[in-house]
Design a protein around this motif. Structure first.
Motif, PDB file in Angstrom:
ATOM      1  N   GLY A 115       0.824  -1.208   0.000  1.00 46.23           N
ATOM      2  CA  GLY A 115       0.000   0.000   0.000  1.00 46.23           C
ATOM      3  C   GLY A 115       0.851   1.247   0.000  1.00 46.23           C
ATOM      4  O   GLY A 115       1.384   1.658  -1.028  1.00 46.23           O
ATOM      5  N   VAL A 116       1.014   1.875   1.175  1.00 41.97           N
ATOM      6  CA  VAL A 116       1.846   3.072   1.312  1.00 41.97           C
ATOM      7  C   VAL A 116       2.991   2.755   2.264  1.00 41.97           C
ATOM      8  O   VAL A 116       2.769   2.322   3.399  1.00 41.97           O
ATOM      9  CB  VAL A 116       1.043   4.276   1.845  1.00 41.97           C
ATOM     10  CG1 VAL A 116       1.966   5.487   2.028  1.00 41.97           C
ATOM     11  CG2 VAL A 116      -0.100   4.615   0.902  1.00 41.97           C
ATOM     12  N   ILE A 117       4.206   2.982   1.807  1.00 41.79           N
ATOM     13  CA  ILE A 117       5.412   2.747   2.604  1.00 41.79           C
ATOM     14  C   ILE A 117       5.964   4.086   3.081  1.00 41.79           C
ATOM     15  O   ILE A 117       6.077   5.043   2.301  1.00 41.79           O
ATOM     16  CB  ILE A 117       6.481   2.025   1.770  1.00 41.79           C
ATOM     17  CG1 ILE A 117       5.975   0.649   1.316  1.00 41.79           C
ATOM     18  CG2 ILE A 117       7.794   1.892   2.550  1.00 41.79           C
ATOM     19  CD1 ILE A 117       6.853  -0.003   0.279  1.00 41.79           C
ATOM     20  N   GLY A 118       6.305   4.158   4.345  1.00 37.41           N
ATOM     21  CA  GLY A 118       7.034   5.312   4.868  1.00 37.41           C
ATOM     22  C   GLY A 118       8.480   4.912   5.073  1.00 37.41           C
ATOM     23  O   GLY A 118       8.773   3.998   5.847  1.00 37.41           O
ATOM     24  N   MET A 119       9.380   5.563   4.360  1.00 37.88           N
ATOM     25  CA  MET A 119      10.807   5.194   4.401  1.00 37.88           C
ATOM     26  C   MET A 119      11.583   6.325   5.067  1.00 37.88           C
ATOM     27  O   MET A 119      11.598   7.462   4.565  1.00 37.88           O
ATOM     28  CB  MET A 119      11.322   4.977   2.973  1.00 37.88           C
ATOM     29  CG  MET A 119      12.779   4.588   2.894  1.00 37.88           C
ATOM     30  SD  MET A 119      13.000   2.853   3.341  1.00 37.88           S
ATOM     31  CE  MET A 119      14.787   2.745   3.344  1.00 37.88           C
ATOM     32  N   ILE A 120      12.208   6.044   6.201  1.00 37.09           N
ATOM     33  CA  ILE A 120      12.980   7.049   6.935  1.00 37.09           C
ATOM     34  C   ILE A 120      14.432   6.603   6.954  1.00 37.09           C
ATOM     35  O   ILE A 120      14.747   5.506   7.416  1.00 37.09           O
ATOM     36  CB  ILE A 120      12.436   7.214   8.364  1.00 37.09           C
ATOM     37  CG1 ILE A 120      10.953   7.607   8.315  1.00 37.09           C
ATOM     38  CG2 ILE A 120      13.246   8.260   9.130  1.00 37.09           C
ATOM     39  CD1 ILE A 120      10.280   7.630   9.668  1.00 37.09           C
ATOM     40  N   PHE A 121      15.315   7.438   6.429  1.00 37.89           N
ATOM     41  CA  PHE A 121      16.710   7.025   6.274  1.00 37.89           C
ATOM     42  C   PHE A 121      17.648   8.190   6.515  1.00 37.89           C
ATOM     43  O   PHE A 121      17.234   9.350   6.569  1.00 37.89           O
ATOM     44  CB  PHE A 121      16.941   6.430   4.879  1.00 37.89           C
ATOM     45  CG  PHE A 121      16.632   7.365   3.738  1.00 37.89           C
ATOM     46  CD1 PHE A 121      17.634   8.042   3.074  1.00 37.89           C
ATOM     47  CD2 PHE A 121      15.324   7.558   3.310  1.00 37.89           C
ATOM     48  CE1 PHE A 121      17.360   8.900   2.021  1.00 37.89           C
ATOM     49  CE2 PHE A 121      15.024   8.403   2.243  1.00 37.89           C
ATOM     50  CZ  PHE A 121      16.045   9.077   1.602  1.00 37.89           C
ATOM     51  N   GLU A 122      18.931   7.854   6.675  1.00 39.13           N
ATOM     52  CA  GLU A 122      19.948   8.854   6.963  1.00 39.13           C
ATOM     53  C   GLU A 122      21.040   8.847   5.905  1.00 39.13           C
ATOM     54  O   GLU A 122      21.461   7.793   5.450  1.00 39.13           O
ATOM     55  CB  GLU A 122      20.583   8.591   8.336  1.00 39.13           C
ATOM     56  CG  GLU A 122      19.625   8.738   9.496  1.00 39.13           C
ATOM     57  CD  GLU A 122      20.241   8.342  10.832  1.00 39.13           C
ATOM     58  OE1 GLU A 122      19.800   8.873  11.841  1.00 39.13           O
ATOM     59  OE2 GLU A 122      21.160   7.489  10.842  1.00 39.13           O
ATOM     60  N   SER A 123      21.502   9.979   5.556  1.00 35.17           N
ATOM     61  CA  SER A 123      22.701  10.281   4.755  1.00 35.17           C
ATOM     62  C   SER A 123      22.745   9.733   3.334  1.00 35.17           C
ATOM     63  O   SER A 123      23.003  10.478   2.397  1.00 35.17           O
ATOM     64  CB  SER A 123      23.984   9.921   5.510  1.00 35.17           C
ATOM     65  OG  SER A 123      24.165   8.552   5.630  1.00 35.17           O
ATOM     66  N   ALA A 135       9.562   0.398  -4.627  1.00 35.31           N
ATOM     67  CA  ALA A 135       8.168   0.603  -4.236  1.00 35.31           C
ATOM     68  C   ALA A 135       7.250   0.599  -5.452  1.00 35.31           C
ATOM     69  O   ALA A 135       6.206  -0.063  -5.454  1.00 35.31           O
ATOM     70  CB  ALA A 135       8.031   1.922  -3.463  1.00 35.31           C
ATOM     71  N   ILE A 136       7.631   1.325  -6.495  1.00 36.26           N
ATOM     72  CA  ILE A 136       6.795   1.413  -7.692  1.00 36.26           C
ATOM     73  C   ILE A 136       6.667   0.049  -8.364  1.00 36.26           C
ATOM     74  O   ILE A 136       5.576  -0.372  -8.751  1.00 36.26           O
ATOM     75  CB  ILE A 136       7.373   2.449  -8.678  1.00 36.26           C
ATOM     76  CG1 ILE A 136       7.288   3.859  -8.077  1.00 36.26           C
ATOM     77  CG2 ILE A 136       6.639   2.390 -10.017  1.00 36.26           C
ATOM     78  CD1 ILE A 136       5.891   4.333  -7.765  1.00 36.26           C
ATOM     79  N   LYS A 137       7.778  -0.688  -8.494  1.00 40.14           N
ATOM     80  CA  LYS A 137       7.708  -1.994  -9.155  1.00 40.14           C
ATOM     81  C   LYS A 137       6.800  -2.958  -8.379  1.00 40.14           C
ATOM     82  O   LYS A 137       6.105  -3.793  -8.973  1.00 40.14           O
ATOM     83  CB  LYS A 137       9.113  -2.582  -9.295  1.00 40.14           C
ATOM     84  CG  LYS A 137       9.169  -3.928 -10.044  1.00 40.14           C
ATOM     85  CD  LYS A 137       8.679  -3.801 -11.499  1.00 40.14           C
ATOM     86  CE  LYS A 137       8.751  -5.134 -12.231  1.00 40.14           C
ATOM     87  NZ  LYS A 137      10.069  -5.368 -12.847  1.00 40.14           N
ATOM     88  N   ALA A 138       6.791  -2.816  -7.054  1.00 40.01           N
ATOM     89  CA  ALA A 138       5.941  -3.682  -6.235  1.00 40.01           C
ATOM     90  C   ALA A 138       4.537  -3.114  -6.045  1.00 40.01           C
ATOM     91  O   ALA A 138       3.767  -3.636  -5.241  1.00 40.01           O
ATOM     92  CB  ALA A 138       6.595  -3.928  -4.882  1.00 40.01           C
ATOM     93  N   GLY A 139       4.217  -2.041  -6.773  1.00 37.47           N
ATOM     94  CA  GLY A 139       2.853  -1.503  -6.770  1.00 37.47           C
ATOM     95  C   GLY A 139       2.492  -0.646  -5.585  1.00 37.47           C
ATOM     96  O   GLY A 139       1.307  -0.487  -5.266  1.00 37.47           O
ATOM     97  N   ALA A 173       1.961  11.896  -6.870  1.00 42.79           N
ATOM     98  CA  ALA A 173       2.050  11.583  -5.435  1.00 42.79           C
ATOM     99  C   ALA A 173       2.409  10.125  -5.158  1.00 42.79           C
ATOM    100  O   ALA A 173       2.283   9.655  -4.035  1.00 42.79           O
ATOM    101  CB  ALA A 173       0.763  11.961  -4.701  1.00 42.79           C
ATOM    102  N   SER A 174       2.872   9.405  -6.172  1.00 39.90           N
ATOM    103  CA  SER A 174       3.344   8.034  -5.941  1.00 39.90           C
ATOM    104  C   SER A 174       4.645   8.044  -5.150  1.00 39.90           C
ATOM    105  O   SER A 174       4.881   7.166  -4.306  1.00 39.90           O
ATOM    106  CB  SER A 174       3.579   7.323  -7.273  1.00 39.90           C
ATOM    107  OG  SER A 174       2.405   7.261  -8.022  1.00 39.90           O
ATOM    108  N   VAL A 175       5.498   9.012  -5.449  1.00 42.06           N
ATOM    109  CA  VAL A 175       6.780   9.167  -4.758  1.00 42.06           C
ATOM    110  C   VAL A 175       6.837  10.579  -4.195  1.00 42.06           C
ATOM    111  O   VAL A 175       6.812  11.556  -4.943  1.00 42.06           O
ATOM    112  CB  VAL A 175       7.969   8.925  -5.711  1.00 42.06           C
ATOM    113  CG1 VAL A 175       9.289   9.187  -4.996  1.00 42.06           C
ATOM    114  CG2 VAL A 175       7.921   7.512  -6.273  1.00 42.06           C
ATOM    115  N   ILE A 386      15.426  -2.512  -0.351  1.00 39.29           N
ATOM    116  CA  ILE A 386      14.989  -1.313   0.358  1.00 39.29           C
ATOM    117  C   ILE A 386      15.627  -1.251   1.743  1.00 39.29           C
ATOM    118  O   ILE A 386      15.579  -0.250   2.434  1.00 39.29           O
ATOM    119  CB  ILE A 386      13.454  -1.254   0.455  1.00 39.29           C
ATOM    120  CG1 ILE A 386      12.991   0.191   0.668  1.00 39.29           C
ATOM    121  CG2 ILE A 386      12.923  -2.209   1.514  1.00 39.29           C
ATOM    122  CD1 ILE A 386      11.527   0.408   0.409  1.00 39.29           C
ATOM    123  N   GLY A 387      16.250  -2.342   2.147  1.00 40.83           N
ATOM    124  CA  GLY A 387      16.910  -2.432   3.434  1.00 40.83           C
ATOM    125  C   GLY A 387      17.214  -3.892   3.734  1.00 40.83           C
ATOM    126  O   GLY A 387      16.836  -4.785   2.978  1.00 40.83           O
TER     127      GLY A 387
END
Length: 418
Positions: A115-123, A135-139, A173-175, A386-387
């Motif tokens: 659905g909607v992923i929230g990605m929080i990352f550093e540097s 994210a886009i490839k996985a819909g 608003a996809s990304v 993605i991690g």
């Protein structure tokens, strides 16, 4: 409605559309993004230079600046990574399993987006592109929140992705990127249950601890890499030299780099002085236990005394802890006590030792006679990641496309009632 609420509501609407896109359309979007990245090299490097200048002015460590830096080679690598994701198999719509109910209904388990992923990352600004492409490839739709030290780079990369993606058929608003750098937005984002389906943090221990403590949205914990390599007494020592140096020195700031070297007691006299000198020659600072220190002192090799704090530390730098252990079970116990569940390795020529190690070490990835540096989505053939999850629920290890999906059951009947 707050700024973060607006991002969430927009992402939720876009996610409904992205979930219905064909594989061909998603691939077209990603190919367009890859091409735009290469065309926009000058814009990207100019934005990144602003971030690097600010980082250096703040006295950031070299390892941190390296993670922040973009180069022509890294931009090419980003574009190639997006192309690889475009060519990867689409997990959406795959039937995992199916069976027939005793009453004649057909039951299938089918892959669908999160659905909607929230990605929080550093540097690391390349995460902006990697995460968005996956994210886009996985819909899925994705809301990105990078570190303030990379705001110029992240904003430029997001803009490039969006302009190329929309032109190729990506819903608006996809990304999205949280472009306001106030830290209060992080807490709001991780509490956005109405709009966000999962939070994926990627960064230091402090960031992840904060998110785990305060998030109300489900979290997939990633990346803590206190990795070990154990040299068992039967190991091929010539191979061991190369593997250890690679696992420690190739890119010391990465989470799949080893931080502790465990050596069997029987190898200390012949092997320890040689590998210690090789590591020191490569610029690695040694922190060793008392047993190892006695041997290194005889060979006049400089080392620090290791403390219990060293055993728990992910250095992300040219420093390593060296500990003597009394066999494979002792090594396993040390790893399971101090490891982070990321990547662990054994060097051995004994099948029984490798089997025991692989069975009992608690980690997402266990290596036998190979460097831990291979724990990576691209190296695993996932087309990117993605991690790297260090937990056990939903996903574990490098998180590729399949890890960004869930499933639903579809039951086809013909009037059956219970």
């Amino acid at each position: 409605m707050t700024y973060i609420d607006q991002l969430g509501a927009s992402a939720k609407q876009s996610a409904k559309v992205i979930a219905t896109l064909s594989t061909a359309t998603k691939n077209k979007i990603l190919v367009a993004v890859a091409e735009e990245l290469l065309k926009s090299e000058e814009e990207i490097l100019t934005a990144n230079a602003k971030d690097l200048e600010l980082a250096c002015s703040k006295g950031k460590k070299p390892a941190y600046v390296d993670r922040l830096a973009l180069t022509s080679e890294r931009i090419i690598a980003m574009a190639e990574g997006v192309r690889e994701i475009a060519t990867a198999s689409d997990p959406i719509g795959i039937i995992d399993t199916g069976w027939l109910h005793p009453k004649g209904m057909e039951i299938i388990q089918k892959r669908v987006p999160l659905g909607v992923i929230g990605m929080i990352f550093e540097s690391r600004p390349n995460v902006t592109i990697d995460a968005a492409a996956l994210a886009i490839k996985a819909g899925n739709a994705i809301i990105l929140r990078g570190g303030s030290d990379a705001i110029y780079s992240n904003t430029m990369l997001k803009n490039i992705f969006v302009r190329a993606g929309i032109a190729a058929g990506m819903p608006p608003a996809s990304v999205q990127l949280v472009e306001q750098t106030e830290r209060a937005h992080v807490r709001e984002l991780i509490s956005l249950n109405n709009y966000i389906d999962v939070i994926i943090p990627r960064g230091g221990k402090g960031l992840k601890s904060f998110i785990i403590e305060h998030a109300t949205v489900p979290v997939i914990e990633t990346g803590a890499g206190n990795c070990h390599l154990y040299v068992e007494k039967s190991a091929d020592l010539e191979k061991a030299y190369a593997i250890i140096l690679n696992a420690k020195t190739q890119r010391p700031a990465t989470c799949n780099t080893i931080e502790t070297l465990l050596l069997d007691y029987e190898l200390l006299v012949a092997f320890l002085p040689i590998i210690a000198q090789k590591l020191a020659d490569a610029g690695v600072v040694l922190a060793v236990d008392l047993t190892c220190m006695e041997i290194l002192n005889k060979h006049k090799i400089i080392a620090e005394h290791a403390t219990s704090a060293d055993y728990k530390t992910e250095y992300q730098a040219l420093k390593i802890t060296i500990v003597a252990v009394g066999g494979v079970e002792d090594a396993i116990n040390h790893i399971n006590t101090y490891g982070s569940g990321h990547s662990e390795a054994i060097l051995t020529e004994k099948m029984a030792a490798s089997d025991l190690f692989a069975q009992e070490v608690d980690a997402s990835s266990v290596y036998i006679n190979a460097s831990t540096r291979f724990t990576d989505g691209a190296e695993f053939g996932f087309g990117g990641e993605i991690g790297i999850s260090t937990q056990k629920l939903h996903a574990r290890g490098p998180m590729g496309l399949r890890a960004l999906t869930t499933y639903k059951y579809i039951i086809r009947g013909n009037g059956q009632i219970r």
